[in-house]
Scaffold this active site. Structure first.
Site, PDB file in Angstrom:
ATOM      1  N   HIS A 258       6.292  -9.046 -19.803  1.00 26.26           N
ATOM      2  CA  HIS A 258       7.356  -8.849 -19.137  1.00 26.26           C
ATOM      3  C   HIS A 258       7.359  -9.540 -17.601  1.00 26.26           C
ATOM      4  CE1 HIS A 258       8.174  -4.784 -21.330  1.00 26.26           C
ATOM      5  NE2 HIS A 258       8.370  -6.109 -22.084  1.00 26.26           N
TER       6      HIS A 258
ATOM      7  N   ASP B 259       8.941  -0.574 -24.820  1.00 27.60           N
ATOM      8  CA  ASP B 259       8.935  -1.787 -25.495  1.00 27.60           C
ATOM      9  C   ASP B 259       7.615  -1.965 -26.369  1.00 27.60           C
ATOM     10  OD1 ASP B 259       9.853  -4.280 -26.307  1.00 27.60           O
ATOM     11  OD2 ASP B 259       8.981  -5.375 -24.766  1.00 27.60           O
TER      12      ASP B 259
ATOM     13  N   SER C   2       3.221  -5.038 -19.554  1.00 25.17           N
ATOM     14  CA  SER C   2       4.313  -4.934 -18.778  1.00 25.17           C
ATOM     15  C   SER C   2       3.842  -4.553 -17.334  1.00 25.17           C
ATOM     16  CB  SER C   2       5.618  -4.187 -18.961  1.00 25.17           C
ATOM     17  OG  SER C   2       6.563  -4.215 -17.979  1.00 25.17           O
ATOM     18  N   THR C   3       4.174  -3.637 -16.690  1.00 19.85           N
ATOM     19  CA  THR C   3       3.578  -3.337 -15.382  1.00 19.85           C
ATOM     20  C   THR C   3       2.103  -3.078 -15.276  1.00 19.85           C
ATOM     21  OG1 THR C   3       5.524  -2.225 -15.023  1.00 19.85           O
ATOM     22  CG2 THR C   3       3.814  -1.657 -13.415  1.00 19.85           C
TER      23      THR C   3
ATOM     24  N   MET D 233       5.427  -0.115 -18.371  1.00 24.36           N
ATOM     25  CA  MET D 233       6.543   0.992 -18.120  1.00 24.36           C
ATOM     26  C   MET D 233       7.341   0.926 -19.366  1.00 24.36           C
ATOM     27  SD  MET D 233       6.997   3.210 -15.841  1.00 24.36           S
ATOM     28  CE  MET D 233       8.294   4.640 -15.328  1.00 24.36           C
TER      29      MET D 233
END
Length: 335
Positions: A178, A275, A151-152, A272
Protein backbone atom coordinates in the site's frame (compact mmCIF):
# COMPACT_ATOMS: atom_id res chain seq x y z
CA UNK A 1 1.98 23.46 7.38
CA UNK A 2 2.65 22.78 11.09
CA UNK A 3 -0.36 24.88 12.07
CA UNK A 4 -2.66 23.23 9.53
CA UNK A 5 -1.60 19.72 10.55
CA UNK A 6 -1.96 20.54 14.25
CA UNK A 7 -5.47 21.91 13.66
CA UNK A 8 -6.50 18.86 11.62
CA UNK A 9 -5.23 16.42 14.25
CA UNK A 10 -6.81 18.36 17.11
CA UNK A 11 -10.16 18.48 15.30
CA UNK A 12 -9.83 14.74 14.74
CA UNK A 13 -9.56 14.12 18.48
CA UNK A 14 -5.79 13.74 18.66
CA UNK A 15 -4.00 15.80 21.32
CA UNK A 16 -1.05 17.73 19.90
CA UNK A 17 1.42 18.07 22.77
CA UNK A 18 4.17 19.98 20.94
CA UNK A 19 5.40 21.44 17.65
CA UNK A 20 8.97 21.62 16.41
CA UNK A 21 10.54 23.85 13.72
CA UNK A 22 13.33 21.40 12.86
CA UNK A 23 14.68 17.93 13.56
CA UNK A 24 16.78 19.05 16.50
CA UNK A 25 13.73 20.49 18.26
CA UNK A 26 11.77 17.34 17.38
CA UNK A 27 14.28 15.06 19.09
CA UNK A 28 14.16 17.23 22.21
CA UNK A 29 10.34 17.44 22.14
CA UNK A 30 10.05 13.65 22.02
CA UNK A 31 12.36 13.35 25.02
CA UNK A 32 10.36 15.94 26.96
CA UNK A 33 6.79 14.94 26.08
CA UNK A 34 7.03 11.17 25.37
CA UNK A 35 4.29 11.23 22.69
CA UNK A 36 2.43 8.23 21.29
CA UNK A 37 3.26 9.24 17.71
CA UNK A 38 5.33 11.82 15.82
CA UNK A 39 4.54 13.40 12.45
CA UNK A 40 7.75 14.66 10.88
CA UNK A 41 8.64 16.39 7.64
CA UNK A 42 11.30 14.82 5.45
CA UNK A 43 12.99 18.15 4.67
CA UNK A 44 13.76 20.36 7.69
CA UNK A 45 16.42 22.94 8.56
CA UNK A 46 19.34 22.19 10.92
CA UNK A 47 18.53 18.47 11.15
CA UNK A 48 16.57 16.59 8.48
CA UNK A 49 14.00 13.85 8.91
CA UNK A 50 16.46 10.99 8.45
CA UNK A 51 18.82 12.09 11.21
CA UNK A 52 15.96 13.05 13.53
CA UNK A 53 14.24 9.68 13.01
CA UNK A 54 17.50 7.85 13.64
CA UNK A 55 18.17 9.76 16.87
CA UNK A 56 14.61 9.32 18.17
CA UNK A 57 14.65 5.57 17.45
CA UNK A 58 18.04 5.18 19.12
CA UNK A 59 17.17 7.15 22.27
CA UNK A 60 13.43 6.82 22.74
CA UNK A 61 11.76 4.57 20.13
CA UNK A 62 8.49 6.23 19.09
CA UNK A 63 6.21 5.56 16.09
CA UNK A 64 7.04 8.14 13.42
CA UNK A 65 4.93 9.14 10.39
CA UNK A 66 7.00 10.91 7.75
CA UNK A 67 5.40 13.71 5.70
CA UNK A 68 6.79 13.68 2.19
CA UNK A 69 6.31 15.68 -1.00
CA UNK A 70 5.66 14.06 -4.39
CA UNK A 71 9.25 14.40 -5.61
CA UNK A 72 11.93 11.85 -6.45
CA UNK A 73 14.29 13.45 -3.95
CA UNK A 74 11.73 13.29 -1.14
CA UNK A 75 10.87 9.70 -2.09
CA UNK A 76 14.52 8.67 -1.68
CA UNK A 77 14.80 10.45 1.67
CA UNK A 78 11.49 8.95 2.83
CA UNK A 79 12.72 5.39 2.20
CA UNK A 80 15.92 6.19 4.09
CA UNK A 81 13.80 7.41 7.03
CA UNK A 82 11.78 4.18 6.95
CA UNK A 83 15.08 2.30 7.00
CA UNK A 84 16.02 4.25 10.15
CA UNK A 85 12.83 3.13 11.90
CA UNK A 86 9.97 5.40 10.78
CA UNK A 87 6.76 3.39 10.45
CA UNK A 88 5.00 4.93 7.46
CA UNK A 89 4.66 8.09 5.39
CA UNK A 90 1.96 10.45 4.18
CA UNK A 91 2.32 12.48 1.00
CA UNK A 92 1.87 16.20 1.39
CA UNK A 93 -0.26 17.74 -1.35
CA UNK A 94 1.00 20.44 -3.64
CA UNK A 95 -0.79 23.70 -4.28
CA UNK A 96 -2.52 25.73 -1.60
CA UNK A 97 -1.46 24.11 1.68
CA UNK A 98 -4.50 24.73 3.89
CA UNK A 99 -7.10 23.86 1.24
CA UNK A 100 -5.38 20.65 0.12
CA UNK A 101 -4.56 19.41 3.62
CA UNK A 102 -8.13 20.02 4.75
CA UNK A 103 -9.32 17.85 1.88
CA UNK A 104 -7.13 15.03 3.14
CA UNK A 105 -7.86 15.53 6.84
CA UNK A 106 -9.76 12.27 7.44
CA UNK A 107 -7.01 10.29 5.72
CA UNK A 108 -4.32 12.01 7.81
CA UNK A 109 -6.14 11.41 11.10
CA UNK A 110 -6.66 7.74 10.21
CA UNK A 111 -3.02 7.13 9.32
CA UNK A 112 -1.76 8.92 12.46
CA UNK A 113 -3.99 6.67 14.58
CA UNK A 114 -2.73 3.64 12.66
CA UNK A 115 0.94 4.54 13.10
CA UNK A 116 0.38 5.24 16.80
CA UNK A 117 -0.54 1.57 17.23
CA UNK A 118 2.72 0.37 15.70
CA UNK A 119 5.46 -1.23 17.73
CA UNK A 120 8.42 1.12 17.24
CA UNK A 121 11.73 -0.50 16.37
CA UNK A 122 15.14 0.98 15.80
CA UNK A 123 16.20 0.89 12.17
CA UNK A 124 18.11 -2.11 10.97
CA UNK A 125 19.87 -2.19 7.63
CA UNK A 126 21.09 -5.74 8.09
CA UNK A 127 19.71 -8.25 5.67
CA UNK A 128 18.02 -11.39 6.90
CA UNK A 129 20.42 -14.27 7.12
CA UNK A 130 19.94 -17.35 5.05
CA UNK A 131 21.72 -20.64 5.19
CA UNK A 132 23.89 -20.32 2.09
CA UNK A 133 25.51 -23.69 2.63
CA UNK A 134 22.21 -25.53 2.30
CA UNK A 135 20.94 -23.34 -0.54
CA UNK A 136 23.99 -23.97 -2.67
CA UNK A 137 23.19 -27.69 -2.62
CA UNK A 138 19.46 -27.30 -3.18
CA UNK A 139 17.75 -27.60 -6.53
CA UNK A 140 14.33 -25.99 -6.68
CA UNK A 141 11.62 -27.54 -8.80
CA UNK A 142 8.35 -26.34 -10.28
CA UNK A 143 7.41 -22.87 -11.51
CA UNK A 144 6.32 -21.12 -8.30
CA UNK A 145 4.67 -17.70 -8.16
CA UNK A 146 5.00 -15.71 -4.92
CA UNK A 147 2.46 -12.99 -4.07
CA UNK A 148 3.47 -10.68 -1.19
CA UNK A 149 1.07 -8.21 0.45
CA UNK A 150 1.93 -5.55 3.03
CA UNK A 151 0.96 -2.12 4.32
CA UNK A 152 1.99 -0.10 7.38
CA UNK A 153 5.57 -0.94 8.28
CA UNK A 154 5.94 -2.97 5.10
CA UNK A 155 8.61 -1.42 2.85
CA UNK A 156 11.60 -2.41 4.97
CA UNK A 157 10.32 -5.94 5.66
CA UNK A 158 9.52 -6.54 1.99
CA UNK A 159 13.10 -5.48 1.30
CA UNK A 160 14.31 -7.90 3.95
CA UNK A 161 12.37 -10.80 2.41
CA UNK A 162 13.42 -10.07 -1.17
CA UNK A 163 17.09 -9.67 -0.26
CA UNK A 164 17.05 -13.18 1.21
CA UNK A 165 15.43 -15.10 -1.66
CA UNK A 166 17.92 -16.83 -3.98
CA UNK A 167 17.28 -16.38 -7.69
CA UNK A 168 17.83 -20.15 -8.04
CA UNK A 169 14.36 -20.61 -6.52
CA UNK A 170 13.01 -19.43 -9.91
CA UNK A 171 10.15 -17.47 -8.37
CA UNK A 172 7.88 -15.09 -10.21
CA UNK A 173 7.18 -12.44 -7.57
CA UNK A 174 4.25 -10.01 -7.34
CA UNK A 175 4.49 -7.39 -4.57
CA UNK A 176 1.52 -5.33 -3.41
CA UNK A 177 2.58 -2.63 -0.95
CA UNK A 178 0.00 0.00 0.00
CA UNK A 179 1.81 3.06 -1.31
CA UNK A 180 0.81 6.12 -3.34
CA UNK A 181 1.85 6.73 -6.91
CA UNK A 182 5.22 8.39 -7.28
CA UNK A 183 6.80 6.13 -4.66
CA UNK A 184 6.31 2.62 -6.05
CA UNK A 185 8.83 3.19 -8.83
CA UNK A 186 11.51 4.19 -6.34
CA UNK A 187 10.50 1.27 -4.11
CA UNK A 188 10.98 -1.14 -7.02
CA UNK A 189 14.42 0.34 -7.72
CA UNK A 190 15.45 -0.20 -4.09
CA UNK A 191 14.28 -3.82 -4.18
CA UNK A 192 16.07 -4.37 -7.48
CA UNK A 193 19.33 -3.08 -6.02
CA UNK A 194 19.04 -5.17 -2.86
CA UNK A 195 17.91 -8.52 -4.22
CA UNK A 196 19.02 -11.08 -6.79
CA UNK A 197 15.71 -10.64 -8.61
CA UNK A 198 15.05 -8.22 -11.46
CA UNK A 199 12.44 -5.95 -9.86
CA UNK A 200 10.46 -3.26 -11.66
CA UNK A 201 7.30 -1.23 -11.19
CA UNK A 202 4.36 -2.89 -12.93
CA UNK A 203 3.12 -1.48 -16.22
CA UNK A 204 -0.09 -2.53 -17.90
CA UNK A 205 0.67 -5.66 -19.92
CA UNK A 206 4.05 -6.28 -18.23
CA UNK A 207 5.30 -9.87 -18.30
CA UNK A 208 7.64 -11.69 -15.93
CA UNK A 209 9.32 -15.08 -15.89
CA UNK A 210 11.48 -16.90 -13.34
CA UNK A 211 13.79 -14.59 -11.39
CA UNK A 212 11.71 -11.46 -12.01
CA UNK A 213 9.40 -9.39 -9.80
CA UNK A 214 6.80 -6.64 -10.19
CA UNK A 215 5.73 -4.02 -7.65
CA UNK A 216 2.10 -2.93 -8.01
CA UNK A 217 1.99 0.68 -9.22
CA UNK A 218 0.60 3.23 -6.79
CA UNK A 219 -3.14 3.87 -7.13
CA UNK A 220 -3.64 1.01 -9.64
CA UNK A 221 -4.90 -2.50 -9.01
CA UNK A 222 -2.60 -5.22 -10.39
CA UNK A 223 -4.35 -8.30 -11.78
CA UNK A 224 -2.81 -11.46 -13.20
CA UNK A 225 -4.30 -11.38 -16.70
CA UNK A 226 -2.58 -14.36 -18.31
CA UNK A 227 -0.27 -17.22 -17.41
CA UNK A 228 1.32 -19.64 -19.87
CA UNK A 229 4.43 -21.86 -19.73
CA UNK A 230 5.81 -20.13 -16.65
CA UNK A 231 5.34 -16.63 -18.05
CA UNK A 232 2.96 -14.30 -16.27
CA UNK A 233 1.28 -11.13 -17.59
CA UNK A 234 -0.41 -8.45 -15.48
CA UNK A 235 -3.05 -5.84 -16.21
CA UNK A 236 -3.41 -2.58 -14.29
CA UNK A 237 -6.89 -1.23 -13.61
CA UNK A 238 -8.53 1.89 -12.20
CA UNK A 239 -11.36 -0.14 -10.67
CA UNK A 240 -12.70 1.22 -7.36
CA UNK A 241 -10.63 0.66 -4.20
CA UNK A 242 -11.05 -2.70 -2.45
CA UNK A 243 -10.85 -2.64 1.36
CA UNK A 244 -10.48 1.14 0.92
CA UNK A 245 -7.12 0.70 -0.83
CA UNK A 246 -5.73 0.66 -4.35
CA UNK A 247 -3.64 -1.33 -5.11
CA UNK A 248 -5.32 -4.12 -3.17
CA UNK A 249 -3.64 -7.37 -2.12
CA UNK A 250 -6.96 -9.19 -2.48
CA UNK A 251 -7.29 -8.18 -6.13
CA UNK A 252 -3.83 -9.52 -7.02
CA UNK A 253 -4.10 -12.73 -5.00
CA UNK A 254 -7.61 -13.58 -6.23
CA UNK A 255 -6.63 -13.02 -9.86
CA UNK A 256 -3.53 -15.17 -9.38
CA UNK A 257 -5.69 -17.96 -7.93
CA UNK A 258 -7.99 -17.76 -10.97
CA UNK A 259 -5.25 -17.64 -13.57
CA UNK A 260 -2.06 -19.41 -12.49
CA UNK A 261 -2.08 -23.19 -12.85
CA UNK A 262 1.36 -23.75 -11.33
CA UNK A 263 2.36 -23.47 -7.68
CA UNK A 264 1.24 -20.38 -5.74
CA UNK A 265 2.67 -19.05 -2.48
CA UNK A 266 1.00 -16.17 -0.62
CA UNK A 267 2.65 -14.06 2.09
CA UNK A 268 0.93 -11.44 4.27
CA UNK A 269 3.21 -9.03 6.08
CA UNK A 270 2.68 -6.21 8.57
CA UNK A 271 -0.15 -3.79 7.90
CA UNK A 272 -3.34 -2.15 9.07
CA UNK A 273 -6.76 -3.48 8.09
CA UNK A 274 -7.99 -6.66 6.44
CA UNK A 275 -6.65 -6.48 2.89
CA UNK A 276 -5.26 -9.86 1.85
CA UNK A 277 -7.55 -12.05 3.95
CA UNK A 278 -9.88 -12.89 1.05
CA UNK A 279 -6.87 -13.28 -1.23
CA UNK A 280 -5.28 -15.80 1.12
CA UNK A 281 -8.54 -17.73 1.20
CA UNK A 282 -8.60 -17.82 -2.62
CA UNK A 283 -4.99 -19.00 -2.84
CA UNK A 284 -5.64 -21.75 -0.28
CA UNK A 285 -8.76 -22.95 -2.08
CA UNK A 286 -6.63 -23.38 -5.20
CA UNK A 287 -4.00 -25.43 -3.39
CA UNK A 288 -1.49 -22.66 -2.68
CA UNK A 289 0.82 -22.42 0.34
CA UNK A 290 0.17 -19.48 2.67
CA UNK A 291 2.39 -17.66 5.17
CA UNK A 292 1.75 -14.80 7.63
CA UNK A 293 4.14 -12.65 9.63
CA UNK A 294 3.81 -13.19 13.38
CA UNK A 295 2.62 -10.54 15.83
CA UNK A 296 5.97 -10.15 17.59
CA UNK A 297 7.79 -9.02 14.45
CA UNK A 298 4.93 -7.01 12.87
CA UNK A 299 4.84 -3.24 13.26
CA UNK A 300 1.04 -3.50 12.92
CA UNK A 301 -0.58 -6.94 13.22
CA UNK A 302 -3.86 -6.08 11.48
CA UNK A 303 -3.44 -7.71 8.07
CA UNK A 304 -1.62 -10.85 9.29
CA UNK A 305 -4.16 -11.29 12.09
CA UNK A 306 -7.13 -11.12 9.72
CA UNK A 307 -5.43 -13.55 7.33
CA UNK A 308 -4.74 -15.99 10.19
CA UNK A 309 -8.37 -15.72 11.33
CA UNK A 310 -9.51 -17.16 7.98
CA UNK A 311 -8.02 -20.51 9.01
CA UNK A 312 -6.24 -20.63 5.65
CA UNK A 313 -2.68 -19.79 6.77
CA UNK A 314 -0.22 -22.69 6.78
CA UNK A 315 2.69 -21.00 8.55
CA UNK A 316 2.91 -18.11 11.01
CA UNK A 317 6.49 -17.02 11.61
CA UNK A 318 8.85 -14.10 12.24
CA UNK A 319 9.99 -11.82 9.46
CA UNK A 320 13.48 -13.34 9.72
CA UNK A 321 12.10 -16.82 8.99
CA UNK A 322 9.67 -15.93 6.19
CA UNK A 323 12.25 -16.38 3.37
CA UNK A 324 12.97 -19.89 4.68
CA UNK A 325 9.23 -20.62 4.86
CA UNK A 326 8.86 -19.52 1.23
CA UNK A 327 11.73 -21.76 0.12
CA UNK A 328 10.37 -24.68 2.14
CA UNK A 329 7.11 -24.35 0.19
CA UNK A 330 8.90 -24.97 -3.13
CA UNK A 331 9.52 -28.57 -4.24
CA UNK A 332 13.20 -29.28 -3.67
CA UNK A 333 15.67 -31.96 -4.52
CA UNK A 334 18.65 -31.89 -2.13
CA UNK A 335 22.00 -33.30 -3.29
Amino acid sequence: MRSVISDILSEGGIEVVAQAKNGREAVEAVREHDPDVVTMDVEMPEMDGIEAAERIMARQPTPILMLSAHTDEDADVTFEALQKGAVDFFTKPGGEVSMEMSRLKDQLVDIVRSVAQAEPRAGDTAEAETDDSSQSHTRYGGRPTLVVGSSTGGPTVVEQVMSSLPVEASLRVLIVQHMPGGFTGRFAERLDARSEYDVSEARDGARISAGEALVAAGDRHMEVANYSHGRLRVALTDDPPVNSVRPSVDVTMQSAARTVDDQLIGVILTGMGQDGADGIRALKEHGGRTIAQDEASSAVFGMPKRAIETGCIDTVTSIESIPTAVLDAIPQEVH
